[in-house]
Write a protein that holds these residues in place. Structure first.
Motif, short mmCIF file in Angstrom:
data_model
loop_
_atom_site.label_atom_id
_atom_site.label_comp_id
_atom_site.label_asym_id
_atom_site.label_seq_id
_atom_site.Cartn_x
_atom_site.Cartn_y
_atom_site.Cartn_z
N ASP A 67 -5.15 22.90 21.86
CA ASP A 67 -5.24 21.44 21.73
C ASP A 67 -4.57 20.92 20.47
OD1 ASP A 67 -6.60 21.07 24.13
OD2 ASP A 67 -8.57 21.32 23.20
N THR A 68 -3.73 21.73 19.82
CA THR A 68 -3.03 21.30 18.61
C THR A 68 -2.34 19.96 18.84
OG1 THR A 68 -2.67 23.56 17.86
CG2 THR A 68 -1.19 21.90 16.96
N GLY A 69 -2.54 19.03 17.91
CA GLY A 69 -1.93 17.71 18.00
C GLY A 69 -2.79 16.69 18.72
N LYS A 70 -3.83 17.14 19.38
CA LYS A 70 -4.77 16.21 20.02
C LYS A 70 -5.88 15.89 19.03
CE LYS A 70 -3.81 17.86 24.66
NZ LYS A 70 -4.35 18.49 25.85
N TYR A 71 -6.84 15.10 19.46
CA TYR A 71 -7.93 14.68 18.58
C TYR A 71 -9.26 15.08 19.19
CZ TYR A 71 -4.38 11.94 16.29
OH TYR A 71 -3.25 11.56 15.61
N TYR A 72 -10.15 15.62 18.35
CA TYR A 72 -11.51 15.95 18.76
C TYR A 72 -12.47 14.95 18.16
CZ TYR A 72 -10.43 20.79 20.30
OH TYR A 72 -9.96 21.90 20.94
N SER A 73 -13.48 14.62 18.92
CA SER A 73 -14.57 13.82 18.36
C SER A 73 -15.54 14.76 17.66
CB SER A 73 -15.28 13.01 19.45
OG SER A 73 -15.92 13.87 20.36
N ALA A 74 -16.25 14.25 16.69
CA ALA A 74 -17.26 15.03 15.96
C ALA A 74 -18.22 14.04 15.31
CB ALA A 74 -16.62 15.92 14.91
N TYR A 75 -19.32 14.57 14.84
CA TYR A 75 -20.27 13.79 14.05
C TYR A 75 -20.36 14.45 12.69
CZ TYR A 75 -21.67 11.54 18.38
OH TYR A 75 -21.67 10.83 19.54
N ILE A 76 -20.40 13.64 11.65
CA ILE A 76 -20.48 14.18 10.29
C ILE A 76 -21.83 14.85 10.08
CG2 ILE A 76 -20.39 13.63 7.83
CD1 ILE A 76 -17.72 13.18 9.16
N THR A 77 -21.78 16.09 9.65
CA THR A 77 -22.98 16.85 9.29
C THR A 77 -22.77 17.39 7.87
OG1 THR A 77 -22.13 18.95 10.11
CG2 THR A 77 -23.33 17.57 11.69
N ARG A 78 -23.81 17.97 7.30
CA ARG A 78 -23.64 18.58 5.97
C ARG A 78 -22.60 19.68 6.01
NH1 ARG A 78 -29.41 19.10 6.08
NH2 ARG A 78 -30.26 17.10 5.47
N THR A 79 -22.51 20.37 7.13
CA THR A 79 -21.58 21.50 7.26
C THR A 79 -20.12 21.05 7.33
OG1 THR A 79 -23.29 22.70 8.46
CG2 THR A 79 -21.05 23.52 8.66
N ASN A 80 -19.81 20.04 8.12
CA ASN A 80 -18.41 19.68 8.30
C ASN A 80 -17.94 18.54 7.38
OD1 ASN A 80 -19.30 17.28 9.53
ND2 ASN A 80 -18.77 17.94 11.60
N ARG A 81 -18.84 17.94 6.63
CA ARG A 81 -18.45 16.81 5.78
C ARG A 81 -17.39 17.22 4.75
NH1 ARG A 81 -21.63 13.47 1.35
NH2 ARG A 81 -20.37 11.59 1.42
N ARG A 82 -17.58 18.36 4.12
CA ARG A 82 -16.59 18.82 3.13
C ARG A 82 -15.23 19.07 3.78
NH1 ARG A 82 -19.09 23.73 0.06
NH2 ARG A 82 -20.24 23.64 1.98
N ILE A 83 -15.24 19.66 4.96
CA ILE A 83 -13.99 19.96 5.66
C ILE A 83 -13.26 18.67 6.02
CG2 ILE A 83 -13.02 20.94 7.78
CD1 ILE A 83 -15.49 22.89 7.67
N LEU A 84 -13.99 17.71 6.60
CA LEU A 84 -13.36 16.44 6.99
C LEU A 84 -12.92 15.65 5.77
CD1 LEU A 84 -15.70 15.72 9.97
CD2 LEU A 84 -13.25 16.12 10.13
N SER A 85 -13.66 15.71 4.69
CA SER A 85 -13.26 15.04 3.44
C SER A 85 -11.98 15.65 2.90
CB SER A 85 -14.36 15.13 2.39
OG SER A 85 -15.48 14.38 2.77
N ALA A 86 -11.87 16.98 2.96
CA ALA A 86 -10.67 17.66 2.49
C ALA A 86 -9.47 17.31 3.38
CB ALA A 86 -10.88 19.17 2.47
N MET A 87 -9.70 17.23 4.69
CA MET A 87 -8.62 16.82 5.59
C MET A 87 -8.13 15.43 5.22
SD MET A 87 -9.99 18.15 9.31
CE MET A 87 -8.64 17.42 10.23
N LEU A 88 -9.06 14.52 5.01
CA LEU A 88 -8.71 13.14 4.65
C LEU A 88 -7.94 13.11 3.33
CD1 LEU A 88 -9.13 10.23 5.64
CD2 LEU A 88 -11.23 10.20 4.32
N ALA A 89 -8.42 13.85 2.33
CA ALA A 89 -7.78 13.87 1.02
C ALA A 89 -6.37 14.46 1.07
CB ALA A 89 -8.64 14.66 0.03
N SER A 90 -6.14 15.37 2.01
CA SER A 90 -4.81 15.98 2.10
C SER A 90 -3.87 15.21 3.03
CB SER A 90 -4.93 17.44 2.55
OG SER A 90 -5.41 17.51 3.87
N GLY A 91 -4.33 14.09 3.54
CA GLY A 91 -3.47 13.23 4.36
C GLY A 91 -3.54 13.50 5.85
#
Length: 75
Positions: free
Chosen positions: A44-68
């Motif tokens: 699914d590379t290049g597609k978009y997944y839905s998710a809900y922010i949890t304590r576990t994935n918040r750091r990952i999604l924040s890092a993704m956002l910070a890296s553009g």
């Protein structure tokens, strides 16, 4: 599905960002918030997944956002 605080929530796959979504800001990434994020590996590379922010994935999604990398929230 994604387990969100003991509740099974569906995870959706999108080919493009649907209407009604906007790029997320760091302050949008609060626990429980639904988001869309780009898929970077696998079939699914290049597609978009839905998710809900949890304590576990918040750091990952924040890092993704910070890296553009694209992360979206509802308008």
């Amino acid at each position: 599905n994604q387990d969100v605080f003991g509740v099974s929530r569906p995870v959706w796959v999108y080919g493009e960002v649907p209407p009604g979504m906007r790029p997320a800001k760091p302050e949008d990434l609060t626990i429980g918030c639904p988001v869309l994020h780009i898929v970077r590996v696998g079939p699914d590379t290049g597609k978009y997944y839905s998710a809900y922010i949890t304590r576990t994935n918040r750091r990952i999604l924040s890092a993704m956002l910070a890296s553009g990398l694209p992360v979206f929230v509802r308008e």
